[in-house]
Each structure stands twice: as structure tokens, then as C-alpha cells.
Design a protein around this motif. Structure first.
Motif, mmCIF file in Angstrom:
data_model
loop_
_atom_site.group_PDB
_atom_site.id
_atom_site.type_symbol
_atom_site.label_atom_id
_atom_site.label_comp_id
_atom_site.label_asym_id
_atom_site.label_seq_id
_atom_site.Cartn_x
_atom_site.Cartn_y
_atom_site.Cartn_z
ATOM 1 N N TRP A 11 0.878 -1.274 0.021
ATOM 2 C CA TRP A 11 0.015 -0.073 0.072
ATOM 3 C C TRP A 11 0.991 1.328 0.022
ATOM 4 O O TRP A 11 0.845 2.062 -0.733
ATOM 5 C CB TRP A 11 -1.055 0.113 1.130
ATOM 6 N N MET A 12 1.981 1.185 0.736
ATOM 7 C CA MET A 12 2.781 2.459 0.943
ATOM 8 C C MET A 12 3.465 2.643 -0.379
ATOM 9 O O MET A 12 3.716 3.779 -0.760
ATOM 10 C CB MET A 12 3.724 2.213 2.115
ATOM 11 N N TYR A 13 4.152 1.591 -0.805
ATOM 12 C CA TYR A 13 4.571 1.608 -2.318
ATOM 13 C C TYR A 13 3.798 2.349 -3.179
ATOM 14 O O TYR A 13 4.290 3.096 -4.056
ATOM 15 C CB TYR A 13 5.029 0.386 -2.857
ATOM 16 N N GLY A 14 2.620 1.956 -3.434
ATOM 17 C CA GLY A 14 1.384 2.464 -4.259
ATOM 18 C C GLY A 14 1.325 3.908 -4.033
ATOM 19 O O GLY A 14 1.171 4.720 -4.993
ATOM 20 N N ASN A 15 1.029 4.253 -2.788
ATOM 21 C CA ASN A 15 0.965 5.570 -2.397
ATOM 22 C C ASN A 15 2.318 6.493 -2.930
ATOM 23 O O ASN A 15 2.063 7.613 -3.488
ATOM 24 C CB ASN A 15 1.117 5.714 -0.844
ATOM 25 N N ASN A 16 3.384 6.001 -2.668
ATOM 26 C CA ASN A 16 4.793 6.832 -2.973
ATOM 27 C C ASN A 16 5.135 6.773 -4.545
ATOM 28 O O ASN A 16 5.393 7.826 -4.955
ATOM 29 C CB ASN A 16 6.056 6.047 -2.201
ATOM 30 N N ILE A 17 5.079 5.651 -5.209
ATOM 31 C CA ILE A 17 5.340 5.471 -6.511
ATOM 32 C C ILE A 17 4.269 6.411 -7.565
ATOM 33 O O ILE A 17 4.614 6.987 -8.386
ATOM 34 C CB ILE A 17 5.447 4.280 -6.928
ATOM 35 N N THR A 18 3.005 6.282 -6.976
ATOM 36 C CA THR A 18 2.071 7.004 -7.864
ATOM 37 C C THR A 18 2.551 8.602 -7.884
ATOM 38 O O THR A 18 2.457 9.328 -8.859
ATOM 39 C CB THR A 18 0.726 6.645 -7.370
ATOM 40 N N SER A 19 2.866 9.133 -6.710
ATOM 41 C CA SER A 19 2.948 10.622 -6.499
ATOM 42 C C SER A 19 4.405 10.677 -7.058
ATOM 43 O O SER A 19 4.384 11.942 -7.777
ATOM 44 C CB SER A 19 2.862 10.876 -5.129
ATOM 45 N N TYR A 20 5.211 9.987 -7.175
ATOM 46 C CA TYR A 20 6.669 10.146 -7.458
ATOM 47 C C TYR A 20 6.480 10.308 -9.254
ATOM 48 O O TYR A 20 6.997 11.257 -9.720
ATOM 49 C CB TYR A 20 7.446 8.917 -7.248
ATOM 50 N N LEU A 21 5.954 9.508 -9.666
ATOM 51 C CA LEU A 21 5.661 9.296 -11.253
ATOM 52 C C LEU A 21 4.741 10.527 -11.523
ATOM 53 O O LEU A 21 5.127 11.274 -12.663
ATOM 54 C CB LEU A 21 4.837 8.125 -11.814
ATOM 55 N N ALA A 22 3.827 10.990 -10.963
ATOM 56 C CA ALA A 22 3.005 12.242 -11.240
ATOM 57 C C ALA A 22 3.758 13.440 -11.362
ATOM 58 O O ALA A 22 3.700 14.358 -12.084
ATOM 59 C CB ALA A 22 1.837 12.257 -10.108
ATOM 60 N N TRP A 23 4.999 13.814 -10.351
ATOM 61 C CA TRP A 23 5.584 14.662 -10.005
ATOM 62 C C TRP A 23 6.601 14.746 -11.300
ATOM 63 O O TRP A 23 6.802 15.771 -11.916
ATOM 64 C CB TRP A 23 6.384 14.835 -8.667
ATOM 65 N N ILE A 24 7.338 13.846 -11.612
ATOM 66 C CA ILE A 24 8.169 13.810 -12.744
ATOM 67 C C ILE A 24 7.260 14.053 -14.083
ATOM 68 O O ILE A 24 7.686 14.986 -15.047
ATOM 69 C CB ILE A 24 8.641 12.231 -13.083
ATOM 70 N N VAL A 25 6.061 13.626 -14.351
ATOM 71 C CA VAL A 25 5.634 13.665 -15.750
ATOM 72 C C VAL A 25 5.069 15.097 -15.450
ATOM 73 O O VAL A 25 5.260 15.964 -16.720
ATOM 74 C CB VAL A 25 4.225 12.927 -15.735
ATOM 75 N N GLY A 26 4.347 15.836 -14.444
ATOM 76 C CA GLY A 26 3.957 17.069 -14.500
ATOM 77 C C GLY A 26 5.157 17.981 -14.587
ATOM 78 O O GLY A 26 4.963 19.056 -15.546
ATOM 79 N N SER A 27 6.198 18.016 -13.948
ATOM 80 C CA SER A 27 7.380 18.827 -14.167
ATOM 81 C C SER A 27 7.953 18.975 -15.295
ATOM 82 O O SER A 27 8.390 20.012 -16.076
ATOM 83 C CB SER A 27 8.369 18.510 -13.317
ATOM 84 N N VAL A 28 8.084 17.564 -16.014
ATOM 85 C CA VAL A 28 8.653 17.673 -17.632
ATOM 86 C C VAL A 28 7.819 18.059 -18.616
ATOM 87 O O VAL A 28 8.216 18.950 -19.394
ATOM 88 C CB VAL A 28 9.184 16.075 -17.793
ATOM 89 N N VAL A 29 6.513 17.777 -18.691
ATOM 90 C CA VAL A 29 5.545 18.549 -19.555
ATOM 91 C C VAL A 29 5.636 20.006 -19.420
ATOM 92 O O VAL A 29 5.325 20.858 -20.299
ATOM 93 C CB VAL A 29 4.112 17.861 -19.176
ATOM 94 N N GLY A 30 5.506 20.575 -18.124
ATOM 95 C CA GLY A 30 5.447 21.804 -17.938
ATOM 96 C C GLY A 30 6.729 22.470 -18.331
ATOM 97 O O GLY A 30 6.604 23.501 -18.963
#
Length: 231
Positions: free
Chosen positions: A128-147
Motif C-alpha cells: 500500500w505504501m509503495y502504491g502511495n509513494n510511487i504514484t505520487s513520484y511518477l505524477a511529479w516527474i510527468v508534471g514537471s517535465v511536461v511543464g
């Protein structure tokens, strides 16, 4: 009893992930003048700290030396040592490497999601904690690179006040967590801790850097909280 799955952790992290995408876009747009999309991808993957990355971009803008940038990032992220130490107490059954893996991807927001989950259940699985962490991690990378990719379309992104996006998110996280804590702790105790942290921060900031002041005032607040809980 088997804890919740990776998928459940990812679902719990979706509000954070959506917030990370929007703030990542703001960070990327602001940083487009100083870094390329590839450089932003590396920064977000290796540093992975919104407040630190905003600070890095500000320092890059004034051509600060690498040592100053590294020290600033270190001081800003010192609080995560405290969060990781507390988080490790929820996973005493896990090995050292597993706890390190959780701590590496831990942020203020994923920590907040964890605390919210603890209100409902004491049985939180590693998956559960891996799902919480990794989902947020990938979202940040995608958002910042697209930005960063889109940032070249805005000649003067600072005029939109996008650098305030992270502050706004912190306010939202704090308010929601304060309401959660009210269900478990007396209001009087919370107010005492907040007053101690606030006063100590303003006292310390006159003699040390703001980052160290945040760290030491937080430690003092934790100590006061432990003393009050023992009474």
C-alpha cells in the motif's frame, strides 16, 4: 490479516498525484528558462522535492555556485529525515532496505496520506505504501517535465505567480491534517504545540538560517508533543 494492496495505495494517492501534476506543471514552466526537459526529468527523478526544486531554479537564475545549491537543497529537505523516522515505526516488520525504499520516495504529502490512512486502520502493508509513494513520484516527474516542455510558450511565466502553487498545496495539506488530528488529540494540546513551534521558529530565525530554524522548531514541537502525551 492481509493489508491493502499496491492498487489501494495508488488510489489513496490520486488526490496528491493530481496536485503534483498541477504543481509540477508550474515548476516546469518556471524552470523552462533555466533547464531543458531532460534536465528537469533528472532533477525531478533524483531530487524529487517540490520546495527544493523551486529553490534550485531560483538559485540557477542568479548563477549561484553548485555548493550553495547543494547545501540549500540539503537544509530544505532535512525535515524529511524526521518524517522518515516516524514512518519507519509503522513498518517495524519490514527490513532496512524496504524502509529505506519508503523513505527515499516519502514527501510531506505522501506522509499526510499515510497519517490519514492510519486513522482508519493500523494494518498498513508495504505494498500500500509503495502504491502511495510511487504514484505520487511518477505524477511529479510527468508534471514537471511536461511543464518544462510547455514553458517556452510563456515568455514571462513569473507574472502568473506560479511559484505560489507549492505554498498553496502546503496550506491545503496542513489544514486537512489538522482536522484529522483534532479527532485524535485535544485541541488544547495541538494549540500548545503550534504556539511552541511558531515562537521558537521566529526566535531561531534571528540567529540561524530559516531551514535550520524549521528543523529545530519542529524538533522542539515534537518534544513538547511527547511530553504532553505522557501526562
Amino acid at each position: 490479516m492481509i493489508g491493502k494492496s499496491f492498487k489501494d495505495g495508488a488510489k489513496a494517492a490520486m488526490p496528491t498525484a493530481l496536485g503534483y501534476i498541477s504543481i509540477g506543471l508550474a515548476c516546469g514552466i518556471i524552470g523552462a528558462s533555466y533547464v531543458s526537459p531532460l534536465e528537469m526529468a533528472l532533477m525531478s527523478s533524483l531530487v524529487y522535492a517540490g520546495s527544493a526544486q523551486f529553490a534550485m531554479l531560483a538559485l540557477l537564475a542568479i548563477h549561484a555556485p553548485v555548493t550553495a545549491i547543494a547545501l540549500t537543497v540539503f537544509l530544505i529537505n532535512l525535515r524529511l529525515f524526521l518524517l522518515s523516522l516516524h514512518t519507519s515505526t509503522f513498518f517495524r516488520h519490514a527490513g532496512l532496505l524496504q524502509n529505506i525504499g519508503i523513505g527515499i520516495l516519502l514527501t510531506d504529502e505522501t506522509y499526510g496520506v499515510l497519517l490519514s490512512e492510519r486513522v482508519h486502520t493500523k494494518d498498513i502493508s508495504l505494498q500500500w505504501m509503495y502504491g502511495n509513494n510511487i504514484t505520487s513520484y511518477l505524477a511529479w516527474i510527468v508534471g514537471s517535465v511536461v511543464g518544462t516542455t510547455l514553458g517556452s510558450l510563456l515568455p514571462n511565466p513569473e507574472m502568473f505567480g506560479l511559484d505560489f502553487a507549492l505554498v498553496g498545496m502546503f496550506i491545503g495539506i496542513f489544514s486537512s491534517q489538522f482536522l484529522v488530528m483534532l479527532h485524535k488529540t485535544k485541541l488544547q494540546k495541538l494549540l500548545v504545540i503550534l504556539v511552541v513551534v511558531t515562537l521558537s521558529f521566529f526566535a531561531l530565525i534571528m540567529v540561524i538560517s530559516s531551514s535550520l530554524a524549521v528543523l529545530f522548531s519542529t524538533l522542539l514541537g515534537c518534544a513538547v508533543g511527547v511530553i504532553l502525551d505522557d501526562k
